[in-house]
Design a protein around this motif. Sequence first.
Motif, PDB file in Angstrom:
ATOM      1  N   SER A  59       0.830  -1.213   0.000  1.00 24.48           N
ATOM      2  CA  SER A  59       0.000   0.000   0.000  1.00 24.48           C
ATOM      3  C   SER A  59       0.861   1.257   0.000  1.00 24.48           C
ATOM      4  O   SER A  59       0.550   2.231  -0.691  1.00 24.48           O
ATOM      5  CB  SER A  59      -0.929   0.011   1.214  1.00 24.48           C
ATOM      6  N   ILE A  60       1.950   1.228   0.767  1.00 26.17           N
ATOM      7  CA  ILE A  60       2.882   2.358   0.756  1.00 26.17           C
ATOM      8  C   ILE A  60       3.466   2.510  -0.644  1.00 26.17           C
ATOM      9  O   ILE A  60       3.568   3.626  -1.172  1.00 26.17           O
ATOM     10  CB  ILE A  60       4.009   2.164   1.801  1.00 26.17           C
ATOM     11  N   ALA A  61       3.837   1.401  -1.258  1.00 23.62           N
ATOM     12  CA  ALA A  61       4.394   1.447  -2.615  1.00 23.62           C
ATOM     13  C   ALA A  61       3.396   2.071  -3.589  1.00 23.62           C
ATOM     14  O   ALA A  61       3.765   2.914  -4.421  1.00 23.62           O
ATOM     15  CB  ALA A  61       4.788   0.046  -3.070  1.00 23.62           C
ATOM     16  N   GLU A  62       2.129   1.691  -3.490  1.00 30.16           N
ATOM     17  CA  GLU A  62       1.102   2.271  -4.365  1.00 30.16           C
ATOM     18  C   GLU A  62       0.980   3.768  -4.139  1.00 30.16           C
ATOM     19  O   GLU A  62       0.857   4.544  -5.096  1.00 30.16           O
ATOM     20  CB  GLU A  62      -0.251   1.600  -4.112  1.00 30.16           C
ATOM     21  N   GLN A  63       1.031   4.198  -2.876  1.00 24.37           N
ATOM     22  CA  GLN A  63       0.940   5.624  -2.576  1.00 24.37           C
ATOM     23  C   GLN A  63       2.145   6.385  -3.131  1.00 24.37           C
ATOM     24  O   GLN A  63       1.979   7.502  -3.630  1.00 24.37           O
ATOM     25  CB  GLN A  63       0.826   5.837  -1.061  1.00 24.37           C
ATOM     26  N   ILE A  64       3.324   5.787  -3.051  1.00 25.28           N
ATOM     27  CA  ILE A  64       4.536   6.416  -3.596  1.00 25.28           C
ATOM     28  C   ILE A  64       4.393   6.595  -5.103  1.00 25.28           C
ATOM     29  O   ILE A  64       4.740   7.652  -5.652  1.00 25.28           O
ATOM     30  CB  ILE A  64       5.795   5.579  -3.273  1.00 25.28           C
ATOM     31  N   LEU A  65       3.882   5.584  -5.783  1.00 28.63           N
ATOM     32  CA  LEU A  65       3.693   5.687  -7.235  1.00 28.63           C
ATOM     33  C   LEU A  65       2.686   6.779  -7.587  1.00 28.63           C
ATOM     34  O   LEU A  65       2.910   7.558  -8.522  1.00 28.63           O
ATOM     35  CB  LEU A  65       3.242   4.351  -7.819  1.00 28.63           C
ATOM     36  N   LYS A  66       1.608   6.864  -6.846  1.00 29.76           N
ATOM     37  CA  LYS A  66       0.613   7.915  -7.099  1.00 29.76           C
ATOM     38  C   LYS A  66       1.205   9.290  -6.803  1.00 29.76           C
ATOM     39  O   LYS A  66       0.942  10.256  -7.524  1.00 29.76           O
ATOM     40  CB  LYS A  66      -0.640   7.673  -6.255  1.00 29.76           C
ATOM     41  N   HIS A  67       2.026   9.360  -5.766  1.00 27.09           N
ATOM     42  CA  HIS A  67       2.692  10.616  -5.420  1.00 27.09           C
ATOM     43  C   HIS A  67       3.622  11.062  -6.559  1.00 27.09           C
ATOM     44  O   HIS A  67       3.684  12.254  -6.879  1.00 27.09           O
ATOM     45  CB  HIS A  67       3.470  10.448  -4.117  1.00 27.09           C
ATOM     46  N   ALA A  68       4.311  10.114  -7.157  1.00 23.46           N
ATOM     47  CA  ALA A  68       5.205  10.432  -8.274  1.00 23.46           C
ATOM     48  C   ALA A  68       4.432  10.987  -9.467  1.00 23.46           C
ATOM     49  O   ALA A  68       4.995  11.702 -10.292  1.00 23.46           O
ATOM     50  CB  ALA A  68       5.992   9.191  -8.692  1.00 23.46           C
ATOM     51  N   GLN A  69       3.132  10.685  -9.520  1.00 22.76           N
ATOM     52  CA  GLN A  69       2.278  11.179 -10.597  1.00 22.76           C
ATOM     53  C   GLN A  69       1.504  12.431 -10.190  1.00 22.76           C
ATOM     54  O   GLN A  69       0.641  12.893 -10.923  1.00 22.76           O
ATOM     55  CB  GLN A  69       1.310  10.081 -11.042  1.00 22.76           C
ATOM     56  N   GLY A  70       1.819  12.961  -8.997  1.00 26.28           N
ATOM     57  CA  GLY A  70       1.222  14.230  -8.596  1.00 26.28           C
ATOM     58  C   GLY A  70       0.245  14.179  -7.444  1.00 26.28           C
ATOM     59  O   GLY A  70      -0.216  15.225  -6.987  1.00 26.28           O
ATOM     60  N   ALA A  71      -0.094  13.002  -6.980  1.00 24.92           N
ATOM     61  CA  ALA A  71      -1.041  12.901  -5.861  1.00 24.92           C
ATOM     62  C   ALA A  71      -0.347  13.257  -4.551  1.00 24.92           C
ATOM     63  O   ALA A  71       0.856  13.066  -4.397  1.00 24.92           O
ATOM     64  CB  ALA A  71      -1.611  11.486  -5.782  1.00 24.92           C
ATOM     65  N   ALA A  72      -1.123  13.758  -3.624  1.00 27.64           N
ATOM     66  CA  ALA A  72      -0.580  14.084  -2.301  1.00 27.64           C
ATOM     67  C   ALA A  72      -0.472  12.819  -1.465  1.00 27.64           C
ATOM     68  O   ALA A  72      -1.264  11.891  -1.620  1.00 27.64           O
ATOM     69  CB  ALA A  72      -1.495  15.084  -1.603  1.00 27.64           C
ATOM     70  N   LEU A  73       0.530  12.807  -0.596  1.00 21.34           N
ATOM     71  CA  LEU A  73       0.674  11.712   0.360  1.00 21.34           C
ATOM     72  C   LEU A  73       0.018  12.114   1.670  1.00 21.34           C
ATOM     73  O   LEU A  73       0.059  13.291   2.039  1.00 21.34           O
ATOM     74  CB  LEU A  73       2.159  11.426   0.635  1.00 21.34           C
ATOM     75  N   PRO A  74      -0.556  11.154   2.379  1.00 23.06           N
ATOM     76  CA  PRO A  74      -1.058  11.473   3.720  1.00 23.06           C
ATOM     77  C   PRO A  74       0.092  12.046   4.562  1.00 23.06           C
ATOM     78  O   PRO A  74       1.242  11.637   4.413  1.00 23.06           O
ATOM     79  CB  PRO A  74      -1.528  10.120   4.262  1.00 23.06           C
TER      80      PRO A  74
END
Length: 89
Positions: A59-74
Amino acid sequence: MQEVEQLRAENEQLQRAVASHAVVDQAIGVLVTMGRIGPEDGFTVLREVSQHTNIKLSSIAEQILKHAQGAALPETVLAELHAALAGRR
């Protein structure tokens, strides 16, 4: 017939594991680039963030990938990520 169902279930489990592994590998690549660290440190960072936030590594890995595409991290994940990266530089 039961054997066929068992094999299908095992096959699905293996497919999920392979997909999860690919996501983790991609996230390590993002961390290597973002944090200017080695791949071994990238995995260590993922593991530390996962352990300190009590969130599954995948799940952390998925969040990191989304963050790399511009999404905010919690905020908690972001704070742990910065702390883990700071310890590697």
